[in-house]
Design an enzyme around this catalytic site. Structure first.
Site, PDB file in Angstrom:
ATOM      1  N   ARG A 234       0.855  -1.182   0.000  1.00  0.00           N
ATOM      2  CA  ARG A 234       0.000   0.000   0.000  1.00  0.00           C
ATOM      3  C   ARG A 234       0.892   1.233   0.000  1.00  0.00           C
ATOM      4  NH1 ARG A 234      -3.459  -2.860  -1.379  1.00  0.00           N
ATOM      5  NH2 ARG A 234      -5.567  -3.140  -0.552  1.00  0.00           N
ATOM      6  N   GLU A 263      -4.301   7.250  -5.166  1.00  0.00           N
ATOM      7  CA  GLU A 263      -4.461   6.572  -6.462  1.00  0.00           C
ATOM      8  C   GLU A 263      -5.707   7.097  -7.155  1.00  0.00           C
ATOM      9  OE1 GLU A 263      -4.264   2.329  -5.815  1.00  0.00           O
ATOM     10  OE2 GLU A 263      -2.271   2.482  -4.932  1.00  0.00           O
ATOM     11  N   HIS A 282      -1.416  -0.136  -9.780  1.00  0.00           N
ATOM     12  CA  HIS A 282      -2.024  -1.063  -8.809  1.00  0.00           C
ATOM     13  C   HIS A 282      -2.554  -2.324  -9.506  1.00  0.00           C
ATOM     14  CE1 HIS A 282      -3.972  -1.263  -4.554  1.00  0.00           C
ATOM     15  NE2 HIS A 282      -3.687  -2.474  -5.015  1.00  0.00           N
TER      16      HIS A 282
HETATM   17  C1  DGY Z   1      -5.721  -6.212  -2.523  1.00  0.00           C
HETATM   18  O1  DGY Z   1      -6.537  -7.110  -2.778  1.00  0.00           O
HETATM   19  O2  DGY Z   1      -5.702  -5.632  -1.436  1.00  0.00           O
HETATM   20  C2  DGY Z   1      -4.729  -5.887  -3.555  1.00  0.00           C
HETATM   21  O3  DGY Z   1      -4.117  -4.657  -3.338  1.00  0.00           O
HETATM   22  C3  DGY Z   1      -5.351  -5.923  -4.938  1.00  0.00           C
HETATM   23  O4  DGY Z   1      -4.317  -5.983  -5.881  1.00  0.00           O
END
Ligand code: DGY
Length: 330
Positions: A234, A263, A282
């Site tokens: 993240r 984002e 992402h």
């Molecule tokens: C999640 O599922 O948290 C991931 O970041 C998706 O790619």
């Protein structure tokens, strides 16, 4: 009474048809949850959402009949789990199924950043590869991966999958995780030692209060000179301004980033100015098979909740009288 479920985005694979047999579903078509009418939100019993849907207290206050939230994601930092837990509402997520896809993405970014793959691609497309720049001993030099040291922050399933890939590349692997978990083939060290010794650092933690800006200016400054930072977890775990400054000053060689503090990333972000930064939008879990599995788990969680059963993958199992747990970014 037929339950009303809002699904915030169309999902691939026809799995919503099965859900629609058990409840009345409304699939949003690009509009946000907050833009739904007060009546719609008040009547909603269940939510199937994405990581781009902020499920905060203000929204939850408009949903007095909500009985479950099922996110098509493993991370749940977009959801106010604390408030939902206080209200005894289960929150489902999708652990396990995106491990390999995300570890592959981390490794793709690591290799691309080390060996200047995106920069080389741009170099050719922009017409810079001409006979006078054809090849020379010091042309487009990058950083060795094999034999280098990789530091993995977060040793859940994804961190461990990255460690297995690193072994195949002949890397030495250091690891640090807040739980102190030990993993075979990974040399457990303090976070400070990991930052000091690693040529590459890859982040695999969930975003939570404790991990927000874990890699702040001081920790980035403590990284080994010339190191590469990879983040597929993240954006909020890394202080992006400090990272940009460390790249600009030459302290870090490069970064490979799939996730960002905000984002989509702002086009004027200093990170985008830096040629050594490889960015992707992402897409860590973005393979057809992985996304289908994520949808399966999310629909399975919603179905269980509709049937009054514990969700198979619940981040706050304490809301059930006796239930098993499934937590963390894995
Ligand atoms: C999640 O599922 O948290 C991931 O970041 C998706 O790619």
């Amino acid at each position: 009474m037929v339950k009303r479920v809002i699904v915030t985005h169309a999902l691939p694979g026809g799995r919503l048809d099965a859900l629609a047999q058990q409840c009345d579903i409304k699939i949003l078509k690009g509009e946000s949850l907050a833009a739904q009418s007060r009546e719609e939100l008040a009547a909603c019993h269940g939510l199937v959402c994405l990581l781009t849907d902020p499920i905060d207290r203000a929204l939850l206050d408009t949903m007095p009949n909500l009985q479950f939230v099922s996110s098509v994601s493993v991370g749940v930092d977009h959801i106010d789990v604390e408030t939902l837990t206080e209200r005894n509402i289960p929150v489902g997520h999708t652990p396990g199924v995106l491990v390999d896809a995300t570890a592959d993405t981390a490794f793709a970014l690591l290799l691309a950043a080390a060996r200047r793959v995106a920069e080389g691609d741009r170099y050719i497309r922009e017409g810079n590869w001409r006979s006078e720049t054809r090849w020379s001993p010091d042309f487009f030099l990058g950083k060795d991966v094999s034999g280098a040291t990789l530091g993995i922050i977060g040793l859940g399933a994804i961190g461990q999958a990255v460690a297995r890939r690193a072994a195949g590349f002949g890397m030495s692997v250091l690891g640090w995780t807040p739980s102190g978990r030990k993993v075979a083939g990974v040399d457990s060290v303090s976070l400070e030692e990991l930052l000091r010794r690693s040529d590459f650092v890859s982040v695999h933690l969930a975003l939570a209060k404790e991990t927000r800006f874990l890699l702040d200016a001081a920790r980035i400054a403590a990284m080994k000179p010339g190191a590469v930072l990879v983040n597929t977890a993240r954006g909020g775990i890394v202080d992006e301004s400090a990272l940009a400054a460390a790249l600009d000053s030459g302290h870090l060689h490069a970064a490979g980033l799939d996730v960002f503090e905000r984002e989509p990333i702002a086009m004027d972000s200093p990170l985008l100015r830096h040629p050594g930064v490889v960015v992707v939008p992402h897409i860590g879990s973005a393979t057809t098979r992985t996304r289908a599995k994520m949808v399966d788990l999310a629909v399975g969680n919603a179905t269980a909740a509709l049937q009054g059963q514990p969700m198979p993958h619940c981040v706050n199992p304490g809301v059930y009288p006796a239930a098993s747990s499934s937590q963390g970014l894995s």
